[in-house]
Design a protein around this motif. Structure first.
Motif, PDB file in Angstrom:
ATOM      1  N   GLY A 247      68.565 -56.031 -54.897  1.00 36.00           N
ATOM      2  CA  GLY A 247      68.084 -55.435 -53.666  1.00 36.00           C
ATOM      3  C   GLY A 247      67.329 -56.391 -52.774  1.00 36.00           C
ATOM      4  N   TYR A 248      66.904 -55.893 -51.628  1.00 34.68           N
ATOM      5  CA  TYR A 248      66.191 -56.716 -50.656  1.00 34.68           C
ATOM      6  C   TYR A 248      64.715 -56.888 -51.012  1.00 34.68           C
ATOM      7  CZ  TYR A 248      64.943 -52.140 -48.626  1.00 34.68           C
ATOM      8  OH  TYR A 248      64.492 -50.871 -48.438  1.00 34.68           O
ATOM      9  N   SER A 249      64.250 -56.188 -52.055  1.00 35.79           N
ATOM     10  CA  SER A 249      62.887 -56.381 -52.547  1.00 35.79           C
ATOM     11  C   SER A 249      62.943 -56.572 -54.054  1.00 35.79           C
ATOM     12  CB  SER A 249      62.004 -55.172 -52.195  1.00 35.79           C
ATOM     13  OG  SER A 249      62.503 -53.990 -52.801  1.00 35.79           O
ATOM     14  N   THR A 250      61.825 -57.005 -54.628  1.00 35.25           N
ATOM     15  CA  THR A 250      61.774 -57.297 -56.056  1.00 35.25           C
ATOM     16  C   THR A 250      62.051 -56.041 -56.866  1.00 35.25           C
ATOM     17  OG1 THR A 250      60.147 -59.030 -55.638  1.00 35.25           O
ATOM     18  CG2 THR A 250      60.324 -58.211 -57.899  1.00 35.25           C
ATOM     19  N   ALA A 251      62.859 -56.185 -57.922  1.00 34.38           N
ATOM     20  CA  ALA A 251      63.153 -55.055 -58.792  1.00 34.38           C
ATOM     21  C   ALA A 251      61.877 -54.561 -59.448  1.00 34.38           C
ATOM     22  CB  ALA A 251      64.179 -55.455 -59.846  1.00 34.38           C
ATOM     23  N   VAL A 252      61.723 -53.257 -59.514  1.00 31.41           N
ATOM     24  CA  VAL A 252      60.531 -52.625 -60.075  1.00 31.41           C
ATOM     25  C   VAL A 252      60.958 -51.661 -61.170  1.00 31.41           C
ATOM     26  CG1 VAL A 252      58.568 -51.124 -59.586  1.00 31.41           C
ATOM     27  CG2 VAL A 252      59.282 -52.833 -57.903  1.00 31.41           C
ATOM     28  N   PRO A 253      60.391 -51.778 -62.369  1.00 32.81           N
ATOM     29  CA  PRO A 253      60.792 -50.878 -63.460  1.00 32.81           C
ATOM     30  C   PRO A 253      60.195 -49.486 -63.295  1.00 32.81           C
ATOM     31  CG  PRO A 253      59.042 -52.330 -64.200  1.00 32.81           C
ATOM     32  CD  PRO A 253      59.401 -52.785 -62.806  1.00 32.81           C
ATOM     33  N   SER A 254      60.669 -48.575 -64.122  1.00 34.31           N
ATOM     34  CA  SER A 254      60.187 -47.190 -64.089  1.00 34.31           C
ATOM     35  C   SER A 254      58.724 -47.117 -64.508  1.00 34.31           C
ATOM     36  CB  SER A 254      61.022 -46.335 -65.042  1.00 34.31           C
ATOM     37  OG  SER A 254      60.952 -46.853 -66.368  1.00 34.31           O
ATOM     38  N   ARG A 255      58.061 -46.059 -64.050  1.00 34.59           N
ATOM     39  CA  ARG A 255      56.671 -45.817 -64.429  1.00 34.59           C
ATOM     40  C   ARG A 255      56.664 -44.890 -65.637  1.00 34.59           C
ATOM     41  NH1 ARG A 255      54.138 -43.729 -58.855  1.00 34.59           N
ATOM     42  NH2 ARG A 255      55.748 -42.189 -59.270  1.00 34.59           N
ATOM     43  N   ASP A 256      56.932 -45.475 -66.810  1.00 33.85           N
ATOM     44  CA  ASP A 256      57.044 -44.652 -68.016  1.00 33.85           C
ATOM     45  C   ASP A 256      55.689 -44.171 -68.510  1.00 33.85           C
ATOM     46  OD1 ASP A 256      59.759 -45.078 -67.913  1.00 33.85           O
ATOM     47  OD2 ASP A 256      59.694 -46.805 -69.241  1.00 33.85           O
ATOM     48  N   PHE A 257      54.673 -44.978 -68.350  1.00 32.44           N
ATOM     49  CA  PHE A 257      53.295 -44.593 -68.659  1.00 32.44           C
ATOM     50  C   PHE A 257      52.433 -45.071 -67.493  1.00 32.44           C
ATOM     51  CE2 PHE A 257      55.390 -45.097 -72.706  1.00 32.44           C
ATOM     52  CZ  PHE A 257      54.904 -44.070 -73.503  1.00 32.44           C
ATOM     53  N   VAL A 258      51.854 -44.152 -66.736  1.00 31.78           N
ATOM     54  CA  VAL A 258      51.064 -44.554 -65.588  1.00 31.78           C
ATOM     55  C   VAL A 258      49.964 -43.536 -65.337  1.00 31.78           C
ATOM     56  CG1 VAL A 258      52.593 -43.403 -63.924  1.00 31.78           C
ATOM     57  CG2 VAL A 258      51.202 -45.325 -63.179  1.00 31.78           C
ATOM     58  N   VAL A 259      48.813 -44.052 -64.893  1.00 28.23           N
ATOM     59  CA  VAL A 259      47.710 -43.207 -64.444  1.00 28.23           C
ATOM     60  C   VAL A 259      47.565 -43.451 -62.952  1.00 28.23           C
ATOM     61  CG1 VAL A 259      45.282 -42.613 -64.705  1.00 28.23           C
ATOM     62  CG2 VAL A 259      46.595 -43.410 -66.694  1.00 28.23           C
ATOM     63  N   ILE A 260      47.715 -42.395 -62.154  1.00 26.03           N
ATOM     64  CA  ILE A 260      47.809 -42.519 -60.702  1.00 26.03           C
ATOM     65  C   ILE A 260      46.537 -41.986 -60.050  1.00 26.03           C
ATOM     66  CG2 ILE A 260      49.124 -41.839 -58.657  1.00 26.03           C
ATOM     67  CD1 ILE A 260      51.535 -41.437 -60.484  1.00 26.03           C
ATOM     68  N   ASP A 261      45.996 -42.784 -59.136  1.00 28.35           N
ATOM     69  CA  ASP A 261      44.894 -42.316 -58.303  1.00 28.35           C
ATOM     70  C   ASP A 261      45.462 -41.282 -57.331  1.00 28.35           C
ATOM     71  OD1 ASP A 261      43.013 -42.010 -56.180  1.00 28.35           O
ATOM     72  OD2 ASP A 261      42.093 -43.929 -56.704  1.00 28.35           O
ATOM     73  N   ALA A 262      45.074 -40.015 -57.497  1.00 26.43           N
ATOM     74  CA  ALA A 262      45.655 -38.934 -56.703  1.00 26.43           C
ATOM     75  C   ALA A 262      45.263 -38.994 -55.241  1.00 26.43           C
ATOM     76  CB  ALA A 262      45.248 -37.590 -57.293  1.00 26.43           C
ATOM     77  N   LEU A 263      44.245 -39.772 -54.898  1.00 24.61           N
ATOM     78  CA  LEU A 263      43.789 -39.825 -53.512  1.00 24.61           C
ATOM     79  C   LEU A 263      44.484 -40.908 -52.706  1.00 24.61           C
ATOM     80  CD1 LEU A 263      39.950 -39.209 -53.935  1.00 24.61           C
ATOM     81  CD2 LEU A 263      41.798 -37.555 -53.596  1.00 24.61           C
ATOM     82  N   THR A 266      47.445 -45.349 -55.720  1.00 19.34           N
ATOM     83  CA  THR A 266      47.424 -46.584 -56.495  1.00 19.34           C
ATOM     84  C   THR A 266      47.289 -46.238 -57.978  1.00 19.34           C
ATOM     85  OG1 THR A 266      45.037 -46.774 -56.209  1.00 19.34           O
ATOM     86  CG2 THR A 266      46.446 -47.899 -54.594  1.00 19.34           C
ATOM     87  N   TYR A 267      47.358 -47.281 -58.843  1.00 18.56           N
ATOM     88  CA  TYR A 267      47.363 -47.044 -60.271  1.00 18.56           C
ATOM     89  C   TYR A 267      46.046 -47.492 -60.904  1.00 18.56           C
ATOM     90  CZ  TYR A 267      52.378 -47.210 -59.188  1.00 18.56           C
ATOM     91  OH  TYR A 267      53.607 -47.026 -58.629  1.00 18.56           O
ATOM     92  N   VAL A 268      45.603 -46.727 -61.882  1.00 19.50           N
ATOM     93  CA  VAL A 268      44.502 -47.117 -62.758  1.00 19.50           C
ATOM     94  C   VAL A 268      45.120 -47.487 -64.101  1.00 19.50           C
ATOM     95  CG1 VAL A 268      42.434 -46.292 -63.940  1.00 19.50           C
ATOM     96  CG2 VAL A 268      42.866 -45.625 -61.572  1.00 19.50           C
ATOM     97  N   PHE A 269      44.579 -48.517 -64.771  1.00 24.45           N
ATOM     98  CA  PHE A 269      45.179 -48.957 -66.034  1.00 24.45           C
ATOM     99  C   PHE A 269      44.125 -48.981 -67.133  1.00 24.45           C
ATOM    100  CE2 PHE A 269      46.934 -52.340 -68.896  1.00 24.45           C
ATOM    101  CZ  PHE A 269      48.044 -51.615 -69.314  1.00 24.45           C
ATOM    102  N   PRO A 270      43.921 -47.817 -67.790  1.00 22.46           N
ATOM    103  CA  PRO A 270      42.870 -47.742 -68.803  1.00 22.46           C
ATOM    104  C   PRO A 270      43.365 -47.944 -70.231  1.00 22.46           C
ATOM    105  CG  PRO A 270      43.566 -45.544 -68.195  1.00 22.46           C
ATOM    106  CD  PRO A 270      44.439 -46.492 -67.435  1.00 22.46           C
TER     107      PRO A 270
END
Length: 946
Positions: A247-263, A266-270
């Motif tokens: 693609g025209y941008s960098t390949a990004v893998p799936s978010r299989d385990f992610v904590v998302i800032d709902a506001l 962005t992602y938090v990584f605890p």
């Protein structure tokens, strides 16, 4: 049985067209015909598009005929293949490649980009039963998957509005699938196939034989077709096996385990173990990744491969046609069609996950005091255990039965045909689900822990202190199956019809020949019942079901109907024929009568023997479907601009970007509407057919549709604008009556938006102009055999849509967003074939060309947009695929065939560079497929010459 005879001499045009019908792509018959003047005597025949037997093949209604030999030699494996590759199929459709579509297990086709439900499907001239599930979750249509393709005699396709003869649904056109009534010899065939890229292996057995007894008065055909094909998985094709590396941008893998800032998303990584506990998932490919601008998470590049891009299928199809000559003028007949089909598919990891947003909206963790959070995790094959995703495939089981009893014959100068028919279609959708309480309680016990109150910001979100090490961990199969399983949604349609037709082909004499007249009366009733598993139905108080992340549409209803049709054909002169038809349809829906008259007038002018000028004008309609009228309430969550509250703060529609109420969440509900009126259309076509020789013919036709009163659900934005007009008195036209709008918009005591009700209403309209062209040419090349050329072309000149009465027209052929959004239109489409016959050998090369379509960046950003990578919003060029076949008649009774579809292994892989690296489907899967080259071998044995 009535026998039609004629002493007329076929015209040059009729002979040319008849030759094209009798001698299709295989040209076997043509190779055996030494003198073109010896075309068989053409008696009066019934052509789809007219009720009156006639001697002219080409009439005011253009008909495209695809013969059994065409189907065989062009490599088509199903009726869906035939219709989806026809030149009129300029619109994309949902199907096996569109994961998690409402009818992923069914097959449909779109005529000229109009909805699949706008085409009337007939089998042997009788309407097909509707599919019980709804296309795109709202529209009734026919599933063309279960028609026994090996038992087809021919398929006749009539473009344009045909309601004056065939009633409701015949707006885009009519497809009449004509099955064999008998065979000269018993037939047994076996066909096996495979894809060079892997997956999709198939095997088909077909048997057909005729029986004759009682001195030839009793005749019966029995046909059976058995199919078995394996699914094709995403990981078996490069484009669908991973996220987009081209693609025209960098390949990004799936978010299989992610904590998302709902506001701010962005992602938090605890995770204290930095994804170390997740690395066994997706075959050991799950790792720690950081996405620029968002943050760190655990994911895999190969998770998109765990979906099917072509359904697996097992099916058995039975067909029987029996006649009994009661006397010289009366024949009884019976027809039985049965279907058992099991279709399996997997929607993939993108739809196989759990998260807190669905249940809680968000949660508050005191260790992250400045925000609200959401957990999200996908389930990997290792979590499932056993065969992984193969163990959670969805299975649709189709059972259909159509039984017809009738009689035809003569009463004086009148021919009659009367029958009664019963069609029933049952569908069981066995779907994998997560059970709401068990899955939430599992993750509460394992990860979230006990609730510790409510958030300090809004007092609306629960407080948890999750065990993040437990969250970033795989599951055991026992844990996975403790909160998941299967549910069965059951649905059915049924249709009873009584039909009688009287025809007089020689009503009176005119200078151009005998006038013909036909009249038809029909009465019937039909029903629809969609009964989902009780656990999938929303609770009216909580607005949720027992299934996590899913609800189901329910509904049931029936209607009675009757219709009267008449047709008059007047050969005023040898050169001029006028035909007229009229029909009156009436439906009793929920105690109310909905009726619609339709008419058409056609003209055929033949100034010389080889030339036909033709035209037809009339009306068409589609009655409110049972789903439109009786579909139950379904819910969804979304957001919308609250124009009324914005206006209180001084922000008017069109200038709400800075308004605090510009993106208000709401719970939406939609349902059917028994007060709907018919969809109406004004239609006309004009064209020319020229046959300079008996071996060559050309045809060009123009079609026009103006369709009004289309059924659609009211859009949330239109409803909120309407509320603003109604409450403030501002200039503007609300989409419905203000009393209704103020009932459909629900607010709480503080004026906060709570819910919207968006029922189906008659609001949309569209206009469409199309040109089609066709050519057939046969060439005798002496001792080198014979050649047959055929081609069909469609060009959509214009297609405009008005989504509401007050909206501006959207140009679907020039606006790339809408051209893509409304099922991916192509402006042009072409198919062509050349066939060569020599002795016992026949071979065909078939080409199918899709014209230019908008690329992804044009859809997303418009034509002319240029990404920093150099990729532009433009068009993909024409897309051409080829099929080739060879038939060898080894003996009088045994024939071998080799068919190669997509001969050059064409793939839309060039499209990937115009998609971002986040895409798991970097091609237009509504219109192009990535199945690749398929090879089929067949042996056919005939026996018992009669």
């Amino acid at each position: 049985m009535t026998s039609y005879t004629s002493c007329f001499k076929p015209s040059l045009l009729s002979r040319a067209v008849l030759s094209a019908l009798l001698i299709p792509a295989s040209v076997t018959a043509f190779a055996q015909e030494e003198d073109s003047s010896r075309v068989r005597d053409l008696g009066a025949v019934v052509v789809t598009g007219s009720l009156i037997p006639q001697t002219e093949i080409e009439t005011a209604t253009p008909v495209m005929v695809i013969s059994a030999e065409d189907i065989q030699m062009r490599g088509f494996q199903s009726v869906a293949d035939v219709l989806q590759q026809a030149s009129f199929a300029t619109g994309g459709i949902q199907g096996g490649q569109t994961s998690a579509s409402f009818t992923q297990g069914a097959e449909a086709a779109s005529m000229f980009g109009l909805d699949p439900g706008y085409t009337k499907y007939l089998i042997n001239g009788r309407p097909m039963a509707n599919y019980p599930a709804l296309y795109n979750g709202s529209d009734v249509f026919n599933n063309i998957s279960g028609i026994p393709v090996a038992l087809i005699e021919r398929i006749e396709i009539l473009p344009g509005g045909q309601s004056s003869l065939y009633g409701s649904d015949a707006i885009a056109g009519v497809v009449n699938v004509i099955l064999k009534k008998g065979v000269d010899q018993g037939e047994f065939s076996v066909r096996g196939g495979f894809f060079s890229e892997g997956g999709g292996n198939s095997l088909r057995f077909t048997f057909a034989d005729s029986y004759s007894g009682m001195d030839g008065r009793l005749n019966s055909l029995l046909g059976i077709q058995l199919d078995d094909r394996a699914p094709i998985w995403g990981y078996q094709r490069k484009l669908s096996s991973t996220y987009n590396f081209d693609g025209y941008s960098t390949a990004v893998p799936s978010r299989d385990f992610v904590v998302i800032d709902a506001l701010d998303s962005t992602y938090v990584f605890p995770d204290p173990n930095n994804c170390a506990n997740t690395t066994g998932n997706f075959k050991g490919t799950t790792q720690q990744f950081t996405r620029a601008g968002f943050g760190t998470y655990c994911g895999s590049f190969i998770s998109p491969g765990y979906r099917t891009i072509r359904n697996g299928k097992e099916s058995a199809q039975l067909y029987s046609y029996t006649t009994f000559d009661l006397s010289d003028t009366t024949q009884l007949y019976a027809e039985v069609m049965g279907l058992y089909e099991k279709v399996e598919y997997a929607t993939g990891s993108s739809y196989t996950w759990w998260g807190t947003s669905s249940t809680f909206g968000a949660y508050y963790d005191p260790r992250y005091p400045d925000t609200l959070l959401n957990l999200q995790r996908a389930f990997a094959p290792e979590d499932i255990g056993g065969k992984g995703y193969r163990d959670i495939m969805n299975t649709d089981t189709n059972k259909a039965l159509t039984v017809t009893f009738g009689a035809n014959g003569q009463i004086g100068e009148w021919d009659y045909n009367a029958y009664v028919s019963r069609a029933e279609y049952r569908l069981t959708e066995n779907s994998w689900v997560r059970f709401r309480d068990p899955v939430d309680n599992f993750f509460i016990d394992k990860v979230l822990g006990p609730q510790q109150g409510w958030d300090p910001f809004y007092g609306a979100y629960p407080v948890f202190t999750p065990d993040y090490a437990a969250f970033y961990s795989p599951l055991t199969p026992e844990e996975f199956w403790s909160f998941s399983g299967f549910v069965d949604n059951k649905s059915r349609t049924w249709d009873n019809l009584a039909h009688i037709q009287l025809t007089n082909s020689s009503l009176f004499s005119l200078p151009g020949g005998d006038a013909g007249f036909a009249v038809v009366a029909e009465v019937g009733n039909e029903g629809w019942d969609y009964s989902p598993d009780s656990r999938m139905i929303e609770d009216p108080d909580t607005l949720v079901s027992e299934i996590w992340g899913q609800t189901a549409v329910s509904g049931a209803g029936h209607r009675s109907r009757y219709a009267v049709t008449s047709e008059l054909r007047l050969p005023l002169f040898n050169t001029l024929t006028v035909s007229a038809s009229a029909r009156y349809d009436a439906f009793d829906i929920a105690g109310e009568t909905v009726d619609k008259p339709t008419w058409s007038l056609g003209v055929e002018y033949r100034p010389v023997e080889s030339l036909l000028l033709r035209g037809k004008v009339g009306t068409a309609f589609r009655a409110p479907s049972l789903a439109d009228a009786f579909q139950g309430i379904s819910g969804y969550y979304s957001s919308v601009t609250d124009y009324y509250r914005c206006s209180l703060d001084g922000y008017l529609p069109g200038d709400t970007d800075d308004c605090n109420w510009d993106n208000e969440q709401y719970f939406g509900q939609s349902s059917g509407n028994p007060d709907l009126q018919p969809i109406e259309a004004d239609v006309w076509n004009a064209g020319v057919v020229w046959s300079p020789t008996a071996k060559l013919s050309f045809a060009v036709d123009y079609y026009s549709w103006k369709i009004e009163n289309e059924v659609d659900s009211i859009g949330a934005d239109d409803l909120m604008r309407g509320e603003y007009y109604c409450r403030t008195g501002a200039a503007g036209s609300p989409i419905a009556a203000c009393d209704d709008i103020l009932t459909w918009v629900r607010r709480d005591a503080n004026g906060e938006l709570v819910s919207l009700y968006t029922p189906k209403v008659n609001i949309a309209k569209q206009e469409l102009e199309v040109v089609t062209a066709s050519m057939n040419y046969m060439l005798d090349i002496g001792r080198f055999g014979s050649l047959a050329f055929s081609g069909n072309y469609t060009n959509k000149i214009s297609h405009k849509l008005w989504s509401t009465p007050e909206s501006e027209a959207v140009d679907l052929m020039r606006d790339p967003y809408y051209m893509w959004y409304y099922d991916s239109y192509s402006k042009t489409r072409t198919d062509a074939s050349v066939a060569w016959s020599l002795g016992d050998w026949t071979t065909t090369l078939y080409a199918n060309r899709i014209g230019s379509t908008p690329n992804y960046l044009a859809y997303a950003q418009g034509y002319g947009y240029e990404h920093s990578s150099g990729q532009k919003g433009a068009k993909w060029g024409p897309y051409v695929t080829y099929n080739a076949s060879v038939n060898w008649r080894a003996t009088d009774d045994l024939t071998f065939s080799l068919m190669v579809n997509n001969l050059t292994n064409k793939m839309p892989d060039h499209q990937a560079e115009n998609y971002p690296g986040t895409s798991s489907t970097p091609w237009n899967n509504y219109y192009y497929d990535i199945l690749g080259r398929a090879v089929y071998l067949e042996a056919k044995y005939t026996f018992g010459a009669k």
